[in-house]
Design a protein around this motif. Sequence first.
Motif, PDB file in Angstrom:
ATOM      1  N   HIS A   4     -29.338  -6.539  -0.370  1.00  0.00           N
ATOM      2  CA  HIS A   4     -30.307  -7.421  -1.022  1.00  0.00           C
ATOM      3  C   HIS A   4     -31.067  -6.716  -2.152  1.00  0.00           C
ATOM      4  CE1 HIS A   4     -29.624 -10.311   2.204  1.00  0.00           C
ATOM      5  NE2 HIS A   4     -29.849  -9.352   3.089  1.00  0.00           N
ATOM      6  N   GLY A   5     -30.691  -5.489  -2.449  1.00  0.00           N
ATOM      7  CA  GLY A   5     -31.367  -4.739  -3.496  1.00  0.00           C
ATOM      8  C   GLY A   5     -32.604  -4.005  -3.028  1.00  0.00           C
ATOM      9  N   GLY A   6     -32.881  -4.035  -1.722  1.00  0.00           N
ATOM     10  CA  GLY A   6     -34.035  -3.333  -1.186  1.00  0.00           C
ATOM     11  C   GLY A   6     -33.784  -1.836  -1.086  1.00  0.00           C
ATOM     12  N   LEU A   7     -34.818  -1.044  -1.286  1.00  0.00           N
ATOM     13  CA  LEU A   7     -34.695   0.404  -1.251  1.00  0.00           C
ATOM     14  C   LEU A   7     -34.536   0.885   0.187  1.00  0.00           C
ATOM     15  CD1 LEU A   7     -34.751   3.066  -2.843  1.00  0.00           C
ATOM     16  CD2 LEU A   7     -37.241   3.086  -2.556  1.00  0.00           C
ATOM     17  N   VAL A   8     -33.446   1.600   0.460  1.00  0.00           N
ATOM     18  CA  VAL A   8     -33.171   2.156   1.786  1.00  0.00           C
ATOM     19  C   VAL A   8     -33.649   3.595   1.867  1.00  0.00           C
ATOM     20  CG1 VAL A   8     -31.376   2.772   3.433  1.00  0.00           C
ATOM     21  CG2 VAL A   8     -31.217   0.634   2.148  1.00  0.00           C
ATOM     22  N   ALA A   9     -33.282   4.389   0.869  1.00  0.00           N
ATOM     23  CA  ALA A   9     -33.653   5.801   0.852  1.00  0.00           C
ATOM     24  C   ALA A   9     -33.673   6.296  -0.581  1.00  0.00           C
ATOM     25  CB  ALA A   9     -32.679   6.629   1.688  1.00  0.00           C
ATOM     26  N   GLY A  38     -22.258  -3.267   1.965  1.00  0.00           N
ATOM     27  CA  GLY A  38     -23.339  -2.709   2.752  1.00  0.00           C
ATOM     28  C   GLY A  38     -24.446  -2.087   1.925  1.00  0.00           C
ATOM     29  N   TYR A  39     -24.090  -1.096   1.084  1.00  0.00           N
ATOM     30  CA  TYR A  39     -25.089  -0.349   0.333  1.00  0.00           C
ATOM     31  C   TYR A  39     -24.574  -0.046  -1.069  1.00  0.00           C
ATOM     32  CZ  TYR A  39     -26.805   0.397   5.077  1.00  0.00           C
ATOM     33  OH  TYR A  39     -27.247   0.202   6.354  1.00  0.00           O
ATOM     34  N   ARG A  40     -25.497   0.451  -1.899  1.00  0.00           N
ATOM     35  CA  ARG A  40     -25.126   0.888  -3.250  1.00  0.00           C
ATOM     36  C   ARG A  40     -25.905   2.147  -3.602  1.00  0.00           C
ATOM     37  NH1 ARG A  40     -24.694  -2.812  -8.601  1.00  0.00           N
ATOM     38  NH2 ARG A  40     -22.606  -3.002  -7.690  1.00  0.00           N
ATOM     39  N   PHE A  41     -25.197   3.126  -4.182  1.00  0.00           N
ATOM     40  CA  PHE A  41     -25.839   4.318  -4.722  1.00  0.00           C
ATOM     41  C   PHE A  41     -26.211   4.062  -6.176  1.00  0.00           C
ATOM     42  CE2 PHE A  41     -25.024   6.956  -1.229  1.00  0.00           C
ATOM     43  CZ  PHE A  41     -23.707   6.848  -0.824  1.00  0.00           C
ATOM     44  N   GLU A  42     -27.303   4.624  -6.612  1.00  0.00           N
ATOM     45  CA  GLU A  42     -27.677   4.613  -8.014  1.00  0.00           C
ATOM     46  C   GLU A  42     -28.196   5.986  -8.389  1.00  0.00           C
ATOM     47  OE1 GLU A  42     -30.432   1.526  -8.920  1.00  0.00           O
ATOM     48  OE2 GLU A  42     -28.911  -0.051  -8.870  1.00  0.00           O
ATOM     49  N   GLY A  43     -27.533   6.632  -9.324  1.00  0.00           N
ATOM     50  CA  GLY A  43     -27.942   7.959  -9.764  1.00  0.00           C
ATOM     51  C   GLY A  43     -27.482   8.217 -11.180  1.00  0.00           C
ATOM     52  N   ILE A  44     -27.541   9.462 -11.594  1.00  0.00           N
ATOM     53  CA  ILE A  44     -27.128   9.884 -12.929  1.00  0.00           C
ATOM     54  C   ILE A  44     -26.191  11.072 -12.775  1.00  0.00           C
ATOM     55  CG2 ILE A  44     -27.893  10.789 -15.169  1.00  0.00           C
ATOM     56  CD1 ILE A  44     -30.521   9.348 -14.759  1.00  0.00           C
ATOM     57  N   TRP A  45     -25.125  11.079 -13.545  1.00  0.00           N
ATOM     58  CA  TRP A  45     -24.162  12.165 -13.479  1.00  0.00           C
ATOM     59  C   TRP A  45     -24.843  13.502 -13.750  1.00  0.00           C
ATOM     60  CZ3 TRP A  45     -19.619  12.090 -11.324  1.00  0.00           C
ATOM     61  CH2 TRP A  45     -18.890  10.907 -11.275  1.00  0.00           C
ATOM     62  N   GLY A  46     -24.547  14.481 -12.914  1.00  0.00           N
ATOM     63  CA  GLY A  46     -25.091  15.813 -13.099  1.00  0.00           C
ATOM     64  C   GLY A  46     -26.445  16.048 -12.461  1.00  0.00           C
ATOM     65  N   ARG A  47     -27.034  15.004 -11.866  1.00  0.00           N
ATOM     66  CA  ARG A  47     -28.343  15.130 -11.225  1.00  0.00           C
ATOM     67  C   ARG A  47     -28.234  14.719  -9.758  1.00  0.00           C
ATOM     68  NH1 ARG A  47     -32.607  12.610 -15.682  1.00  0.00           N
ATOM     69  NH2 ARG A  47     -31.941  13.924 -17.457  1.00  0.00           N
ATOM     70  N   THR A  48     -29.001  15.407  -8.939  1.00  0.00           N
ATOM     71  CA  THR A  48     -28.929  15.133  -7.502  1.00  0.00           C
ATOM     72  C   THR A  48     -29.843  13.994  -7.066  1.00  0.00           C
ATOM     73  OG1 THR A  48     -30.578  16.869  -7.136  1.00  0.00           O
ATOM     74  CG2 THR A  48     -28.264  17.490  -6.928  1.00  0.00           C
ATOM     75  N   ALA A  49     -30.829  13.639  -7.881  1.00  0.00           N
ATOM     76  CA  ALA A  49     -31.737  12.544  -7.519  1.00  0.00           C
ATOM     77  C   ALA A  49     -30.973  11.215  -7.528  1.00  0.00           C
ATOM     78  CB  ALA A  49     -32.908  12.488  -8.480  1.00  0.00           C
ATOM     79  N   PHE A  50     -31.192  10.398  -6.497  1.00  0.00           N
ATOM     80  CA  PHE A  50     -30.513   9.114  -6.427  1.00  0.00           C
ATOM     81  C   PHE A  50     -31.250   8.195  -5.467  1.00  0.00           C
ATOM     82  CE2 PHE A  50     -28.758  11.682  -3.074  1.00  0.00           C
ATOM     83  CZ  PHE A  50     -28.618  10.816  -2.012  1.00  0.00           C
ATOM     84  N   ARG A  51     -30.842   6.931  -5.455  1.00  0.00           N
ATOM     85  CA  ARG A  51     -31.388   5.935  -4.543  1.00  0.00           C
ATOM     86  C   ARG A  51     -30.253   5.246  -3.799  1.00  0.00           C
ATOM     87  NH1 ARG A  51     -35.066   1.712  -7.443  1.00  0.00           N
ATOM     88  NH2 ARG A  51     -33.077   1.319  -8.495  1.00  0.00           N
ATOM     89  N   ILE A  52     -30.556   4.771  -2.608  1.00  0.00           N
ATOM     90  CA  ILE A  52     -29.621   3.950  -1.846  1.00  0.00           C
ATOM     91  C   ILE A  52     -30.271   2.596  -1.636  1.00  0.00           C
ATOM     92  CG2 ILE A  52     -28.337   3.677   0.302  1.00  0.00           C
ATOM     93  CD1 ILE A  52     -28.264   6.651   0.603  1.00  0.00           C
ATOM     94  N   LEU A  53     -29.574   1.536  -2.047  1.00  0.00           N
ATOM     95  CA  LEU A  53     -30.071   0.176  -1.930  1.00  0.00           C
ATOM     96  C   LEU A  53     -29.235  -0.589  -0.920  1.00  0.00           C
ATOM     97  CD1 LEU A  53     -30.481  -0.612  -5.744  1.00  0.00           C
ATOM     98  CD2 LEU A  53     -32.157   0.414  -4.200  1.00  0.00           C
ATOM     99  N   ASP A  54     -29.856  -1.581  -0.272  1.00  0.00           N
ATOM    100  CA  ASP A  54     -29.109  -2.417   0.659  1.00  0.00           C
ATOM    101  C   ASP A  54     -28.471  -3.587  -0.081  1.00  0.00           C
ATOM    102  OD1 ASP A  54     -31.132  -4.258   0.210  1.00  0.00           O
ATOM    103  OD2 ASP A  54     -32.161  -3.849   2.114  1.00  0.00           O
TER     104      ASP A  54
END
Length: 227
Positions: free
Chosen positions: A177-182, A159-175
């Motif tokens: 197809h690789g499209g940006l969800v949030a 369904g989705y994928r999270f992408e972030g960095i350990w220790g940081r709250t900033a992140f992205r959620i992709l669908d």
Amino acid sequence: MIKEGHKVSGKEDRIFCPKWLKVSFSSISLFFGGESACFPCMTADSNPETFTVWMKSLIMQGNGLTVFNGNGQIVYRIDNYDEKSSREVFLMDLRGKLLFTLRRKRIWFLCDWEGYKDGGVNTEEIKPFFRVKRVLKFISKKLRCDVKLCGGESRPSFGYRFEGIWGRTAFRILDSHGGLVAEAKRKQSLGVQLGEDVMSLVLIQTNLDHSLLMALVTVYLLIQHRI
């Protein structure tokens, strides 16, 4: 950390309203069911929608999460009186209706999460609505998690994928197809960057279930040991 705020007396708990929120106490009174309000879970609006995610519970001395919409109204909350990184948390709406039960599932040294819609976790025959599994990459600061939606299907689908960095709250959620969800990043108010416990969450794809999105955001913050 946010130290300044307004204290509001409630029925049995004391409510903390941060000054940066800049809303009247009448909005906070919705927390106690004093006024009626309706917050739809889905919208077909094509314009991005912004939420404020505060990694605190409005109930004093309680761990949790409080989510405000663009009008400063509370739409989702988690009130956890236990310690941070609990094995089980409950995502609720404004009035306390249970939306998702999130449970940590440990297999050997791996730690995955499962989400049960409307509290279905109490029935063993009910499958989780989604599963979150970390993508292991050794010697890497990047944090990636895959989300598989189970629903009523026999085979879970990506369904989705999270992408972030350990220790940081900033992140992205992709669908799928690789499209940006949030996308989430530290919130700014009047040009001033607030603490790491306040995020601005921009929902790009607005035609999805907001409660599901908030459940996924909650899991990410749990993995990061932020709530």
